[in-house]
Design a protein around this motif. Structure first.
Motif, PDB file in Angstrom:
ATOM      1  N   PHE A 138      -6.283   3.806  -3.236  1.00 16.33           N
ATOM      2  CA  PHE A 138      -5.574   2.561  -3.525  1.00 16.33           C
ATOM      3  C   PHE A 138      -6.064   1.440  -2.611  1.00 16.33           C
ATOM      4  O   PHE A 138      -6.206   0.293  -3.059  1.00 16.33           O
ATOM      5  CB  PHE A 138      -4.064   2.756  -3.377  1.00 16.33           C
ATOM      6  CG  PHE A 138      -3.387   3.270  -4.618  1.00 16.33           C
ATOM      7  CD1 PHE A 138      -3.854   4.413  -5.271  1.00 16.33           C
ATOM      8  CD2 PHE A 138      -2.280   2.626  -5.150  1.00 16.33           C
ATOM      9  CE1 PHE A 138      -3.231   4.890  -6.421  1.00 16.33           C
ATOM     10  CE2 PHE A 138      -1.661   3.090  -6.303  1.00 16.33           C
ATOM     11  CZ  PHE A 138      -2.143   4.219  -6.936  1.00 16.33           C
ATOM     12  N   ASP A 139      -6.326   1.756  -1.356  1.00 17.41           N
ATOM     13  CA  ASP A 139      -6.822   0.741  -0.428  1.00 17.41           C
ATOM     14  C   ASP A 139      -8.216   0.253  -0.843  1.00 17.41           C
ATOM     15  O   ASP A 139      -8.504  -0.952  -0.807  1.00 17.41           O
ATOM     16  CB  ASP A 139      -6.881   1.308   0.995  1.00 17.41           C
ATOM     17  CG  ASP A 139      -5.516   1.372   1.660  1.00 17.41           C
ATOM     18  OD1 ASP A 139      -4.560   0.783   1.117  1.00 17.41           O
ATOM     19  OD2 ASP A 139      -5.400   2.014   2.717  1.00 17.41           O
TER      20      ASP A 139
ATOM     21  N   PHE B  81      -9.636   0.146  -3.789  1.00 22.78           N
ATOM     22  CA  PHE B  81      -9.638  -0.679  -4.999  1.00 22.78           C
ATOM     23  C   PHE B  81      -8.598  -1.804  -4.945  1.00 22.78           C
ATOM     24  O   PHE B  81      -8.397  -2.500  -5.939  1.00 22.78           O
ATOM     25  CB  PHE B  81      -9.411   0.197  -6.228  1.00 22.78           C
ATOM     26  CG  PHE B  81     -10.593   1.058  -6.591  1.00 22.78           C
ATOM     27  CD1 PHE B  81     -11.718   0.513  -7.187  1.00 22.78           C
ATOM     28  CD2 PHE B  81     -10.593   2.417  -6.295  1.00 22.78           C
ATOM     29  CE1 PHE B  81     -12.810   1.294  -7.509  1.00 22.78           C
ATOM     30  CE2 PHE B  81     -11.675   3.223  -6.617  1.00 22.78           C
ATOM     31  CZ  PHE B  81     -12.798   2.656  -7.218  1.00 22.78           C
ATOM     32  N   ASN B  82      -7.956  -1.957  -3.789  1.00 21.79           N
ATOM     33  CA  ASN B  82      -6.959  -3.017  -3.610  1.00 21.79           C
ATOM     34  C   ASN B  82      -5.870  -2.946  -4.689  1.00 21.79           C
ATOM     35  O   ASN B  82      -5.575  -3.931  -5.367  1.00 21.79           O
ATOM     36  CB  ASN B  82      -7.637  -4.388  -3.616  1.00 21.79           C
ATOM     37  CG  ASN B  82      -6.913  -5.391  -2.739  1.00 21.79           C
ATOM     38  OD1 ASN B  82      -6.029  -5.037  -1.970  1.00 21.79           O
ATOM     39  ND2 ASN B  82      -7.285  -6.654  -2.859  1.00 21.79           N
ATOM     40  N   ILE B  83      -5.296  -1.758  -4.807  1.00 20.85           N
ATOM     41  CA  ILE B  83      -4.260  -1.497  -5.811  1.00 20.85           C
ATOM     42  C   ILE B  83      -2.887  -1.544  -5.148  1.00 20.85           C
ATOM     43  O   ILE B  83      -2.664  -0.943  -4.094  1.00 20.85           O
ATOM     44  CB  ILE B  83      -4.457  -0.119  -6.470  1.00 20.85           C
ATOM     45  CG1 ILE B  83      -5.843  -0.020  -7.107  1.00 20.85           C
ATOM     46  CG2 ILE B  83      -3.370   0.133  -7.512  1.00 20.85           C
ATOM     47  CD1 ILE B  83      -6.178   1.382  -7.598  1.00 20.85           C
ATOM     48  N   HIS B  84      -1.967  -2.233  -5.801  1.00 12.59           N
ATOM     49  CA  HIS B  84      -0.595  -2.340  -5.294  1.00 12.59           C
ATOM     50  C   HIS B  84       0.352  -1.691  -6.305  1.00 12.59           C
ATOM     51  O   HIS B  84       0.500  -2.191  -7.431  1.00 12.59           O
ATOM     52  CB  HIS B  84      -0.224  -3.805  -5.077  1.00 12.59           C
ATOM     53  CG  HIS B  84      -1.281  -4.555  -4.320  1.00 12.59           C
ATOM     54  ND1 HIS B  84      -1.534  -4.320  -2.990  1.00 12.59           N
ATOM     55  CD2 HIS B  84      -2.171  -5.509  -4.724  1.00 12.59           C
ATOM     56  CE1 HIS B  84      -2.519  -5.101  -2.593  1.00 12.59           C
ATOM     57  NE2 HIS B  84      -2.928  -5.825  -3.623  1.00 12.59           N
TER      58      HIS B  84
ATOM     59  N   ASP C  19       0.854  -1.193   0.000  1.00 16.63           N
ATOM     60  CA  ASP C  19       0.000   0.000   0.000  1.00 16.63           C
ATOM     61  C   ASP C  19       0.887   1.239   0.000  1.00 16.63           C
ATOM     62  O   ASP C  19       2.118   1.138  -0.052  1.00 16.63           O
ATOM     63  CB  ASP C  19      -0.940   0.011   1.216  1.00 16.63           C
ATOM     64  CG  ASP C  19      -0.191  -0.142   2.539  1.00 16.63           C
ATOM     65  OD1 ASP C  19       0.677   0.695   2.832  1.00 16.63           O
ATOM     66  OD2 ASP C  19      -0.467  -1.109   3.275  1.00 16.63           O
TER      67      ASP C  19
ATOM     68  N   LEU D 113       0.622  -0.704 -11.964  1.00 16.67           N
ATOM     69  CA  LEU D 113      -0.319  -1.012 -10.890  1.00 16.67           C
ATOM     70  C   LEU D 113      -0.788  -2.456 -11.026  1.00 16.67           C
ATOM     71  O   LEU D 113      -1.111  -2.912 -12.128  1.00 16.67           O
ATOM     72  CB  LEU D 113      -1.537  -0.083 -10.950  1.00 16.67           C
ATOM     73  CG  LEU D 113      -1.283   1.426 -10.895  1.00 16.67           C
ATOM     74  CD1 LEU D 113      -2.594   2.181 -11.113  1.00 16.67           C
ATOM     75  CD2 LEU D 113      -0.642   1.824  -9.577  1.00 16.67           C
ATOM     76  N   PHE D 114      -0.813  -3.176  -9.899  1.00 15.85           N
ATOM     77  CA  PHE D 114      -1.359  -4.522  -9.877  1.00 15.85           C
ATOM     78  C   PHE D 114      -2.530  -4.542  -8.902  1.00 15.85           C
ATOM     79  O   PHE D 114      -2.483  -3.904  -7.847  1.00 15.85           O
ATOM     80  CB  PHE D 114      -0.286  -5.533  -9.471  1.00 15.85           C
ATOM     81  CG  PHE D 114       0.734  -5.780 -10.547  1.00 15.85           C
ATOM     82  CD1 PHE D 114       0.594  -6.843 -11.422  1.00 15.85           C
ATOM     83  CD2 PHE D 114       1.823  -4.933 -10.708  1.00 15.85           C
ATOM     84  CE1 PHE D 114       1.521  -7.066 -12.435  1.00 15.85           C
ATOM     85  CE2 PHE D 114       2.759  -5.138 -11.715  1.00 15.85           C
ATOM     86  CZ  PHE D 114       2.605  -6.215 -12.582  1.00 15.85           C
ATOM     87  N   PHE D 115      -3.563  -5.295  -9.249  1.00  9.78           N
ATOM     88  CA  PHE D 115      -4.811  -5.268  -8.493  1.00  9.78           C
ATOM     89  C   PHE D 115      -5.077  -6.604  -7.796  1.00  9.78           C
ATOM     90  O   PHE D 115      -4.586  -7.654  -8.203  1.00  9.78           O
ATOM     91  CB  PHE D 115      -5.985  -4.956  -9.434  1.00  9.78           C
ATOM     92  CG  PHE D 115      -5.941  -3.576 -10.035  1.00  9.78           C
ATOM     93  CD1 PHE D 115      -6.745  -2.564  -9.531  1.00  9.78           C
ATOM     94  CD2 PHE D 115      -5.100  -3.293 -11.095  1.00  9.78           C
ATOM     95  CE1 PHE D 115      -6.719  -1.296 -10.081  1.00  9.78           C
ATOM     96  CE2 PHE D 115      -5.063  -2.013 -11.661  1.00  9.78           C
ATOM     97  CZ  PHE D 115      -5.877  -1.020 -11.142  1.00  9.78           C
ATOM     98  N   GLY D 116      -5.894  -6.540  -6.752  1.00  4.69           N
ATOM     99  CA  GLY D 116      -6.379  -7.748  -6.097  1.00  4.69           C
ATOM    100  C   GLY D 116      -5.540  -8.184  -4.919  1.00  4.69           C
ATOM    101  O   GLY D 116      -4.804  -7.399  -4.318  1.00  4.69           O
TER     102      GLY D 116
ATOM    103  N   ALA E  51      -0.822 -10.630  -6.722  1.00  2.00           N
ATOM    104  CA  ALA E  51      -0.200  -9.482  -7.388  1.00  2.00           C
ATOM    105  C   ALA E  51       1.316  -9.609  -7.389  1.00  2.00           C
ATOM    106  O   ALA E  51       1.979  -9.261  -8.370  1.00  2.00           O
ATOM    107  CB  ALA E  51      -0.624  -8.186  -6.688  1.00  2.00           C
TER     108      ALA E  51
END
Length: 298
Positions: free
Chosen positions: A196-197, A199-202, A178, A217-220, A225
């Protein structure tokens, strides 16, 4: 007449060449000791004082401090006078020094080292300072290459020239769970952290031309990820130097790091996959559950 460093002429024979760097190179202690690398230390400033990285504070100390209401944990490069004393001590034993510094695009370390060299006057001419344009084990890879060339008998001038080519081929990226620690270090807004939190974005941060950039950006789920990030970074394996690759992390679980290692092994026939913990300095800027894949591209 030999150089005068401490008011006395040097009568003892010095060794040819020292490779020095900063603790943020994130090399294992075993490699530092094996190659006789001289290290100068960053510090971490908190509301309780100034603590020397590696010796007096660890990433776990920082995370515990911040999780329990700490107000700050700010990294600080060595002061100019610290570099002066550091170089003087090395020059008592060595004819020449190549110092590899953290990227000037993200730290004052390189500039402080240059000023220190000037303050040393004539003996400062025996010091070469290389801006790594990298950080963490990406910087460490450059240190390793310098040591390898030195041990093969290559002279300092040629080593510096080669390092300034190699540094452009170092891939330094890391994926963050995060953006909370970026917010604490005034790099992003609280609004972006929450976005970002939600949408669970890394985010993946990349060093480009010596500066940190938000690259991908990687998701989930973070575990998934992390695997996709590893595959993405190593997707063109034919263009990657298979000699050494680093998986450098800030308080990631053993399970996650083992999963990443297995993924790296399945992608390429790397001679040496090095798992290493990030320094307190690096960790204080990226936060826990962050790791990077660091390698050299051909």
């Amino acid at each position: 007449m030999a150089d005068n460093i401490n008011g006395k002429s040097e009568k003892t024979k010095r060794l040819p060449l020292s490779i020095s760097t900063e603790c943020v190179c994130d090399l294992p202690f075993s490699m530092i000791e094996k190659h006789n690398v001289d290290i100068i230390y960053y510090s971490i400033s908190t509301e309780y004082g100034l603590f020397r990285d590696r010796d007096e504070i660890s990433p776990e100390n920082i995370f515990e401090h911040m999780d329990n209401g700490g107000q700050k944990a700010e990294s600080q490069p060595p002061f100019i006078d610290e570099y002066v004393e550091f170089f003087k001590k090395i020059l008592e034993k060595y004819d020449r020094v190549i110092h590899i510094s953290l990227s000037s695009g993200i730290s004052n370390a390189y500039q402080n080292a240059l000023i220190a060299r000037e303050k040393l006057g004539r003996i400062g001419g025996r010091i070469d300072i290389v801006d790594s344009c990298s950080l963490s084990s990406g910087m460490g890879l450059l240190v390793y290459k310098a040591c390898d060339m030195r041990d093969k008998g290559i002279n300092a001038t040629k080593i510096v020239r080669e390092l300034n080519v190699i540094k452009n081929n170092i891939s330094t990226t890391f994926i963050m769970h995060d953006l909370w620690y970026f917010y604490l270090n005034d790099r992003v807004s609280l609004k972006m952290v929450k976005l970002f939190d939600f949408f669970n974005i890394h985010p993946v941060i990349r060093l480009k031309k010596g500066k940190m950039k938000l690259a991908w950006l990687f998701f989930g789920n973070f575990s998934s990820a992390a695997i996709w990030y590893t595959r993405f970074i190593l997707r063109n394996k034919s263009r990657i130097d298979l000699d050494k690759i680093f998986i450098t992390h800030a308080s990631c679980s053993v399970k996650m790091i083992n999963n990443i290692r297995r993924e790296v092994e399945s992608i390429g026939n790397f001679k040496d996959i090095i798992i290493n913990k990030a320094s307190a300095t690096v960790s204080s800027n990226c936060g826990p559950n962050t790791f990077g894949i660091l390698c050299i591209r051909n």
